[in-house]
Design a protein around this motif. Structure first.
Motif, PDB file in Angstrom:
ATOM      1  N   THR A 138       0.832  -1.209   0.000  1.00 50.22           N
ATOM      2  CA  THR A 138       0.000   0.000   0.000  1.00 50.22           C
ATOM      3  C   THR A 138       0.864   1.256   0.000  1.00 50.22           C
ATOM      4  OG1 THR A 138      -1.733  -1.185   1.222  1.00 50.22           O
ATOM      5  CG2 THR A 138      -1.825   1.220   1.234  1.00 50.22           C
ATOM      6  N   ALA A 139       1.942   1.229   0.797  1.00 48.34           N
ATOM      7  CA  ALA A 139       2.841   2.386   0.840  1.00 48.34           C
ATOM      8  C   ALA A 139       3.547   2.594  -0.495  1.00 48.34           C
ATOM      9  CB  ALA A 139       3.862   2.196   1.961  1.00 48.34           C
ATOM     10  N   VAL A 140       3.956   1.502  -1.143  1.00 49.13           N
ATOM     11  CA  VAL A 140       4.608   1.609  -2.450  1.00 49.13           C
ATOM     12  C   VAL A 140       3.641   2.164  -3.491  1.00 49.13           C
ATOM     13  CG1 VAL A 140       5.617   0.273  -4.344  1.00 49.13           C
ATOM     14  CG2 VAL A 140       6.307  -0.192  -1.988  1.00 49.13           C
ATOM     15  N   GLN A 141       2.407   1.710  -3.473  1.00 54.46           N
ATOM     16  CA  GLN A 141       1.413   2.213  -4.422  1.00 54.46           C
ATOM     17  C   GLN A 141       1.167   3.710  -4.227  1.00 54.46           C
ATOM     18  OE1 GLN A 141      -1.888  -0.390  -3.672  1.00 54.46           O
ATOM     19  NE2 GLN A 141      -1.172  -1.981  -5.092  1.00 54.46           N
ATOM     20  N   ASP A 142       1.173   4.172  -2.980  1.00 50.96           N
ATOM     21  CA  ASP A 142       1.009   5.605  -2.722  1.00 50.96           C
ATOM     22  C   ASP A 142       2.186   6.395  -3.284  1.00 50.96           C
ATOM     23  OD1 ASP A 142      -1.360   5.057  -1.442  1.00 50.96           O
ATOM     24  OD2 ASP A 142      -0.479   5.041   0.572  1.00 50.96           O
ATOM     25  N   LYS A 143       3.400   5.850  -3.119  1.00 52.86           N
ATOM     26  CA  LYS A 143       4.588   6.528  -3.653  1.00 52.86           C
ATOM     27  C   LYS A 143       4.558   6.558  -5.188  1.00 52.86           C
ATOM     28  CE  LYS A 143       6.780   7.403   0.227  1.00 52.86           C
ATOM     29  NZ  LYS A 143       7.098   8.799   0.661  1.00 52.86           N
ATOM     30  N   LEU A 144       4.133   5.452  -5.798  1.00 54.81           N
ATOM     31  CA  LEU A 144       4.060   5.399  -7.260  1.00 54.81           C
ATOM     32  C   LEU A 144       3.041   6.391  -7.806  1.00 54.81           C
ATOM     33  CD1 LEU A 144       4.302   1.563  -7.989  1.00 54.81           C
ATOM     34  CD2 LEU A 144       6.050   3.316  -8.372  1.00 54.81           C
ATOM     35  N   ALA A 145       1.947   6.572  -7.087  1.00 59.66           N
ATOM     36  CA  ALA A 145       0.933   7.535  -7.527  1.00 59.66           C
ATOM     37  C   ALA A 145       1.521   8.946  -7.582  1.00 59.66           C
ATOM     38  CB  ALA A 145      -0.271   7.492  -6.593  1.00 59.66           C
ATOM     39  N   LEU A 146       2.397   9.286  -6.648  1.00 60.71           N
ATOM     40  CA  LEU A 146       3.054  10.593  -6.666  1.00 60.71           C
ATOM     41  C   LEU A 146       4.122  10.660  -7.757  1.00 60.71           C
ATOM     42  CD1 LEU A 146       3.499  11.129  -2.808  1.00 60.71           C
ATOM     43  CD2 LEU A 146       1.741  12.116  -4.289  1.00 60.71           C
ATOM     44  N   LEU A 147       4.795   9.519  -7.988  1.00 61.64           N
ATOM     45  CA  LEU A 147       5.869   9.497  -8.971  1.00 61.64           C
ATOM     46  C   LEU A 147       5.352   9.605 -10.402  1.00 61.64           C
ATOM     47  CD1 LEU A 147       8.899   9.137  -9.511  1.00 61.64           C
ATOM     48  CD2 LEU A 147       8.530   6.651  -9.495  1.00 61.64           C
ATOM     49  N   ALA A 205       3.075  11.330 -11.665  1.00 62.39           N
ATOM     50  CA  ALA A 205       2.777  12.702 -12.093  1.00 62.39           C
ATOM     51  C   ALA A 205       4.009  13.412 -12.654  1.00 62.39           C
ATOM     52  CB  ALA A 205       2.206  13.492 -10.925  1.00 62.39           C
ATOM     53  N   SER A 206       5.200  12.985 -12.276  1.00 60.43           N
ATOM     54  CA  SER A 206       6.427  13.647 -12.719  1.00 60.43           C
ATOM     55  C   SER A 206       7.158  12.881 -13.819  1.00 60.43           C
ATOM     56  CB  SER A 206       7.374  13.836 -11.527  1.00 60.43           C
ATOM     57  OG  SER A 206       7.729  12.582 -10.955  1.00 60.43           O
ATOM     58  N   LEU A 207       6.603  11.745 -14.274  1.00 66.97           N
ATOM     59  CA  LEU A 207       7.258  10.945 -15.308  1.00 66.97           C
ATOM     60  C   LEU A 207       6.856  11.410 -16.703  1.00 66.97           C
ATOM     61  CD1 LEU A 207       6.930   7.319 -13.866  1.00 66.97           C
ATOM     62  CD2 LEU A 207       8.992   8.735 -13.949  1.00 66.97           C
ATOM     63  N   PRO A 208       7.716  11.205 -17.694  1.00 68.90           N
ATOM     64  CA  PRO A 208       7.339  11.498 -19.088  1.00 68.90           C
ATOM     65  C   PRO A 208       6.163  10.625 -19.514  1.00 68.90           C
ATOM     66  CG  PRO A 208       9.717  11.240 -18.872  1.00 68.90           C
ATOM     67  CD  PRO A 208       9.135  10.810 -17.565  1.00 68.90           C
ATOM     68  N   PRO A 209       5.381  11.072 -20.464  1.00 64.46           N
ATOM     69  CA  PRO A 209       4.174  10.317 -20.863  1.00 64.46           C
ATOM     70  C   PRO A 209       4.460   8.975 -21.507  1.00 64.46           C
ATOM     71  CG  PRO A 209       4.553  12.182 -22.335  1.00 64.46           C
ATOM     72  CD  PRO A 209       5.504  12.356 -21.195  1.00 64.46           C
ATOM     73  N   ASP A 210       5.683   8.767 -22.025  1.00 63.82           N
ATOM     74  CA  ASP A 210       5.978   7.499 -22.695  1.00 63.82           C
ATOM     75  C   ASP A 210       6.522   6.443 -21.742  1.00 63.82           C
ATOM     76  OD1 ASP A 210       8.250   8.970 -22.235  1.00 63.82           O
ATOM     77  OD2 ASP A 210       9.316   8.211 -24.002  1.00 63.82           O
ATOM     78  N   ILE A 211       6.573   6.739 -20.455  1.00 60.45           N
ATOM     79  CA  ILE A 211       7.037   5.771 -19.447  1.00 60.45           C
ATOM     80  C   ILE A 211       5.836   5.273 -18.652  1.00 60.45           C
ATOM     81  CG2 ILE A 211       8.415   5.430 -17.372  1.00 60.45           C
ATOM     82  CD1 ILE A 211      10.428   7.367 -18.426  1.00 60.45           C
TER      83      ILE A 211
END
Length: 239
Positions: free
Chosen positions: A35-44, A46-52
């Motif tokens: 659950t903690a990892v999924q929360d971190k990924l949700a924040l990450l 937003a800052s990733l390029p659209p092709d990743i």
């Protein structure tokens, strides 16, 4: 200069990919970590390029949650079936109601005791509770039958207007109930001292069974007599 050996190659949807393994430390909660990892990924994201794109490859918490849910359902189904069996064979709604009240009470108190002992609700502890359902029902039924019989005798033979000595009637079952519960706990207690891989599996099961049986013993000895006096009528016991 030379060729670098490629020991591992990750491929997803026909394209090269990167695999990142996240593993919990010893004693960590896998479900809480996911659950903690999924929360971190949700924040990450937003800052990733659209092709990743980030996708889960293997989520161990899914197996844990589904297995725990299956064992939980087994406890609920076992409790319902036990109530139906009592209702069919005893043909008495009041006695069935007492058992229906005692069973969740014992399981709830056992869960609190396990938490205080440092145990969590996992597959083995839930399995121990599921296995103890029949023994909890047995303790309650034995005490209800004895109390109902003694209350009927007091109604017919005791002094008129005198309240039945519920505690005295319950103490008559002290020795047989103690012996029965101690013998059953003694069967599972040695499993709590196993070491190694077997101990890791069977220790929580043995501790859960022992705690649940001890709680069942106390509830049957002190709570069931009071419920029987409140709910069971003489005609219920005579039937």
């Amino acid at each position: 200069l030379g060729q670098a050996p490629e020991w591992t190659r990750v491929n997803a949807d026909g394209k090269d990919a990167v695999l990142l393994n996240i593993m919990q430390q010893r004693g960590a909660n896998t479900v809480a970590m996911v659950t903690a990892v999924q929360d971190k990924l949700a924040l990450l994201r937003a800052s990733l390029p659209p092709d990743i794109t980030i996708r889960p490859y293997y989520d161990q918490s899914e197996l844990i949650v589904s297995s725990a849910g299956s064992v939980r359902d087994a406890i609920v189904i076992g409790a319902v079936l036990a109530g139906l069996v009592l209702l069919v064979f005893l043909r008495n709604k009041r006695i069935t109601l007492i058992v229906s009240l005692v069973l969740p009470m014992v399981l709830l108190i056992s869960g609190v005791a396990l938490h205080l002992a440092g145990q969590s609700l996992n597959i083995m502890t839930l399995g121990g509770m599921a296995a103890a359902v029949g023994l909890v029902v047995d303790d309650a039924v034995v005490m209800i039958e004895h109390m109902a019989r003694r209350l009927v005798q007091h109604t017919h033979e005791g002094p008129t207007g005198q309240s039945p000595p519920v505690l005295k009637f319950a103490m008559e079952m002290f020795r047989p109930l103690t012996g029965s519960s101690a013998a059953t706990v003694g069967v599972f207690l040695p499993l709590a001292f196993l070491s190694g891989v077997a101990g890791g599996f069977f220790r929580p099961l043995a501790i859960t069974m022992a705690f649940t049986l001890m709680v069942s013993y106390c509830v049957a000895l002190f709570v069931v007599p009071i419920l029987t006096k409140m709910l069971v009528r003489p005609e219920d016991a005579e039937s």
